[in-house]
Design an enzyme around this catalytic site. Structure first.
Site, PDB file in Angstrom:
ATOM      1  N   TYR A   1      -2.023  -0.930  10.601  1.00 52.57           N
ATOM      2  CA  TYR A   1      -2.125  -1.313   9.182  1.00 52.57           C
ATOM      3  C   TYR A   1      -0.896  -0.865   8.393  1.00 52.57           C
ATOM      4  O   TYR A   1      -0.299  -1.647   7.641  1.00 52.57           O
ATOM      5  CB  TYR A   1      -3.393  -0.706   8.592  1.00 52.57           C
ATOM      6  CG  TYR A   1      -3.573  -0.907   7.111  1.00 52.57           C
ATOM      7  CD1 TYR A   1      -4.098  -2.099   6.610  1.00 52.57           C
ATOM      8  CD2 TYR A   1      -3.222   0.091   6.191  1.00 52.57           C
ATOM      9  CE1 TYR A   1      -4.272  -2.285   5.237  1.00 52.57           C
ATOM     10  CE2 TYR A   1      -3.395  -0.093   4.824  1.00 52.57           C
ATOM     11  CZ  TYR A   1      -3.918  -1.275   4.361  1.00 52.57           C
ATOM     12  OH  TYR A   1      -4.087  -1.459   2.998  1.00 52.57           O
TER      13      TYR A   1
ATOM     14  N   SER B   1       0.839  -1.206   0.000  1.00 57.14           N
ATOM     15  CA  SER B   1       0.000   0.000   0.000  1.00 57.14           C
ATOM     16  C   SER B   1       0.868   1.248   0.000  1.00 57.14           C
ATOM     17  O   SER B   1       2.014   1.218   0.457  1.00 57.14           O
ATOM     18  CB  SER B   1      -0.880   0.014   1.257  1.00 57.14           C
ATOM     19  OG  SER B   1      -1.528   1.262   1.402  1.00 57.14           O
TER      20      SER B   1
HETATM   21  P1  NAD Z   1     -11.590  -5.971   0.006  1.00 52.60           P
HETATM   22  O1  NAD Z   1     -12.308  -5.849   1.278  1.00 52.60           O
HETATM   23  O2  NAD Z   1     -12.395  -6.117  -1.222  1.00 52.60           O
HETATM   24  O3  NAD Z   1     -10.576  -7.186   0.046  1.00 52.60           O
HETATM   25  C1  NAD Z   1      -9.934  -7.616   1.212  1.00 52.60           C
HETATM   26  C2  NAD Z   1     -10.201  -9.086   1.339  1.00 52.60           C
HETATM   27  O4  NAD Z   1      -9.387  -9.604   2.384  1.00 52.60           O
HETATM   28  C3  NAD Z   1     -11.617  -9.435   1.722  1.00 52.60           C
HETATM   29  O5  NAD Z   1     -12.449  -9.569   0.601  1.00 52.60           O
HETATM   30  C4  NAD Z   1     -11.437 -10.747   2.459  1.00 52.60           C
HETATM   31  O6  NAD Z   1     -11.740 -11.831   1.604  1.00 52.60           O
HETATM   32  C5  NAD Z   1      -9.966 -10.791   2.790  1.00 52.60           C
HETATM   33  N1  NAD Z   1      -9.782 -10.997   4.229  1.00 52.60           N
HETATM   34  C6  NAD Z   1      -9.718 -10.059   5.197  1.00 52.60           C
HETATM   35  N2  NAD Z   1      -9.566 -10.666   6.404  1.00 52.60           N
HETATM   36  C7  NAD Z   1      -9.535 -11.995   6.160  1.00 52.60           C
HETATM   37  C8  NAD Z   1      -9.411 -13.142   6.978  1.00 52.60           C
HETATM   38  N3  NAD Z   1      -9.237 -13.041   8.311  1.00 52.60           N
HETATM   39  N4  NAD Z   1      -9.464 -14.358   6.398  1.00 52.60           N
HETATM   40  C9  NAD Z   1      -9.635 -14.486   5.051  1.00 52.60           C
HETATM   41  N5  NAD Z   1      -9.733 -13.432   4.216  1.00 52.60           N
HETATM   42  C10 NAD Z   1      -9.691 -12.208   4.777  1.00 52.60           C
HETATM   43  O7  NAD Z   1     -10.642  -4.694  -0.102  1.00 52.60           O
HETATM   44  P2  NAD Z   1      -9.404  -4.339  -1.064  1.00 52.60           P
HETATM   45  O8  NAD Z   1      -9.217  -2.909  -0.878  1.00 52.60           O
HETATM   46  O9  NAD Z   1      -9.587  -4.893  -2.400  1.00 52.60           O
HETATM   47  O10 NAD Z   1      -8.191  -5.075  -0.338  1.00 52.60           O
HETATM   48  C11 NAD Z   1      -7.281  -5.922  -1.001  1.00 52.60           C
HETATM   49  C12 NAD Z   1      -5.867  -5.562  -0.604  1.00 52.60           C
HETATM   50  O11 NAD Z   1      -5.564  -4.248  -1.075  1.00 52.60           O
HETATM   51  C13 NAD Z   1      -5.626  -5.538   0.910  1.00 52.60           C
HETATM   52  O12 NAD Z   1      -4.379  -6.153   1.180  1.00 52.60           O
HETATM   53  C14 NAD Z   1      -5.546  -4.050   1.204  1.00 52.60           C
HETATM   54  O13 NAD Z   1      -4.749  -3.808   2.334  1.00 52.60           O
HETATM   55  C15 NAD Z   1      -4.911  -3.550  -0.064  1.00 52.60           C
HETATM   56  N6  NAD Z   1      -5.035  -2.113  -0.294  1.00 52.60           N
HETATM   57  C16 NAD Z   1      -6.245  -1.542  -0.499  1.00 52.60           C
HETATM   58  C17 NAD Z   1      -6.313  -0.178  -0.715  1.00 52.60           C
HETATM   59  C18 NAD Z   1      -7.634   0.515  -0.957  1.00 52.60           C
HETATM   60  O14 NAD Z   1      -7.676   1.747  -0.982  1.00 52.60           O
HETATM   61  N7  NAD Z   1      -8.731  -0.184  -1.126  1.00 52.60           N
HETATM   62  C19 NAD Z   1      -5.156   0.596  -0.736  1.00 52.60           C
HETATM   63  C20 NAD Z   1      -3.932  -0.018  -0.527  1.00 52.60           C
HETATM   64  C21 NAD Z   1      -3.879  -1.375  -0.304  1.00 52.60           C
END
Ligand code: NAD
Ligand code: MG
Length: 298
Positions: free
Chosen positions: A203, A190
Site C-alpha cells: 500500500y 497518504s
Molecule cells: P473507504 O473504504 O471509505 O473508501 C475507499 C473506496 O475505494 C471504497 O469505498 C470503494 O468504493 C473504493 N474501492 C476500493 N477497491 C475498489 C475496486 N476494486 N473497484 C472500485 N472501487 C474500489 O476508505 P477511505 O479511507 O475513505 O479511502 C479513500 C482514499 O483515502 C483511499 O485512496 C485511501 O488509500 C486513502 N487514505 C485513507 C486514509 C485513512 O486513514 N482512512 C489515510 C490515507 C489515505
C-alpha cells in the site's frame, strides 16, 4: 445547522470524545456498519457556490473521504458522478440521496476499478451524462495489512497496485482529452507515501507512486491549464481501516499518536478537495496537501 466547517473550534477538542470501536468488516467495508459513525459532513458542510456548475467524477464516492468530498462538491454546486463497488450500493444510495438534496445532477456507476474497460466506460458515461467533465478525483483505494513479505500474496500485491495506481492511470488517460483549461485532477495519496508502516509495504509503495505520478503529470498538463494536485490524509475514520486496513488491536488507538491526539474524520478532508478543485487555487500545481493532524512531512 448547529455548527459548520467555519465554526471557530479548538481542533484538539473537535471529535475528541469519539472512540473508535473494534468491529471487523470484510472488504470493502461499509460506512453503514461503522461504529461509531464517521462524520461525512452530512449535518455540517455548508456550501457557498465555490464549484457552481462544475462537473465532477469521484471514485470511492460511496463512503469515507470520497463520500465527504462528494457531499461538499454537491453543496458547492457541482454535478457529481460516483464510482464505487457494487457491494457498496447501500452506502452509495444514501450518499446519492444527500447529493440530490443539494439540487445537483448525480450519476452512480458501480463497478470494479481493476477493470480497464470499467475505468474507460466510467469516464465516457460521466462525460455523456454530465455533458462534460472538469473535476476528476482519483480516490478509490485498497489497503490490506500484511506483517511478513514472505506471506504477502502476489494477488494482493497486484490488486493493491491495480486499484490504487493502474486505475488512476486508466481513468486519467481517458479523462484528459475531455478536460477543458481550468479543469482539476486531485489524487488521494497518504502519509504512508513518506512514513511507510512496516505492515503496509504494498500500500505505501502505491501511495509514493501516486505522489510521483501527480508531480510529473502536473508539469505536463499545466500548460493546458489543467491542474493536478494530491491530498495526503493521515489516520481517518473510514471503513478502509476496519476491513483489514490495519490489525484490529490497533483500531482502538487509531490516530492517538498524531500531534492533535485523535483520528481525523472524513468531513475534515472535504475542504482540502474543494480548495484544490476550485479556481481559487489557480496557482497551486503539483502540490500535496497534507491533512494529517500534524505529522511532519517532507
Ligand atoms: P473507504 O473504504 O471509505 O473508501 C475507499 C473506496 O475505494 C471504497 O469505498 C470503494 O468504493 C473504493 N474501492 C476500493 N477497491 C475498489 C475496486 N476494486 N473497484 C472500485 N472501487 C474500489 O476508505 P477511505 O479511507 O475513505 O479511502 C479513500 C482514499 O483515502 C483511499 O485512496 C485511501 O488509500 C486513502 N487514505 C485513507 C486514509 C485513512 O486513514 N482512512 C489515510 C490515507 C489515505
Ligand atoms: Mg466504501
Amino acid at each position: 445547522m448547529a455548527r459548520d466547517q467555519y465554526t471557530f473550534t479548538n481542533p484538539a477538542e473537535l471529535y475528541a470524545d469519539i472512540e473508535p470501536q473494534k468491529g471487523h468488516q470484510p472488504e470493502p467495508g461499509l460506512d453503514a456498519d461503522l461504529e461509531p459513525k464517521a462524520d461525512l459532513g452530512e449535518d455540517s458542510y455548508r456550501g457557498s457556490g465555490r464549484l457552481q456548475g462544475r462537473k465532477a467524477l469521484i471514485t470511492g464516492a460511496d463512503s469515507g473521504i470520497g463520500a465527504a468530498t462528494a457531499i461538499a462538491f454537491a453543496r458547492e454546486g457541482a454535478d457529481v458522478a460516483m464510482s464505487y463497488l457494487p457491494e457498496e450500493e447501500e452506502d452509495a444510495a444514501r450518499i446519492a440521496g444527500i447529493l440530490q438534496d443539494a439540487g445537483v445532477t448525480v450519476l452512480t456507476f458501480p463497478g470494479d476499478l481493476r477493470s480497464k474497460d470499467y475505468c474507460r466506460e466510467l469516464v465516457a458515461k460521466t462525460v455523456e451524462g454530465l455533458g462534460g467533465l472538469d473535476i476528476l478525483v482519483n480516490n478509490g483505494g485498497k489497503q490490506v495489512f500484511n506483517e511478513d513479505i514472505t506471506t504477502l500474496d502476489d494477488q494482493q500485491f497486484d490488486d493493491t497496485f491495480t486499484t490504487n495506481v493502474d486505475a488512476m492511470f486508466w481513468i486519467t488517460k481517458a479523462a484528459v482529452p475531455h478536460l477543458p483549461g481550468g479543469a482539476t485532477i486531485i489524487n488521494t495519496t497518504s502519509i504512508q507515501a513518506y512514513s511507510p508502516s512496516d505492515i503496509l509495504v504494498d500500500y505505501a509503495s502505491t501511495k509514493a507512486t501516486i505522489n510521483a505520478f501527480t508531480k510529473a503529470l502536473a508539469q505536463q498538463l499545466a500548460p493546458k491549464g489543467i491542474r493536478v494536485n494530491a491530498v495526503a490524509p493521515g489516520p481517518i475514520w473510514t471503513p478502509l481501516q476496519v476491513s483489514d486496513g490495519q490489525p484490529q488491536e490497533k483500531v482502538a488507538q487509531f490516530g492517538e499518536d498524531t500531534p492533535l491526539g485523535r483520528m481525523g474524520q472524513p468531513a475534515e478532508l472535504a475542504p482540502a478537495y474543494v480548495f484544490l478543485a476550485s479556481a481559487e487555487s489557480s496557482y497551486v500545481i503539483g502540490e500535496t496537501l497534507n491533512v494529517n493532524g500534524g505529522m511532519p512531512t517532507p
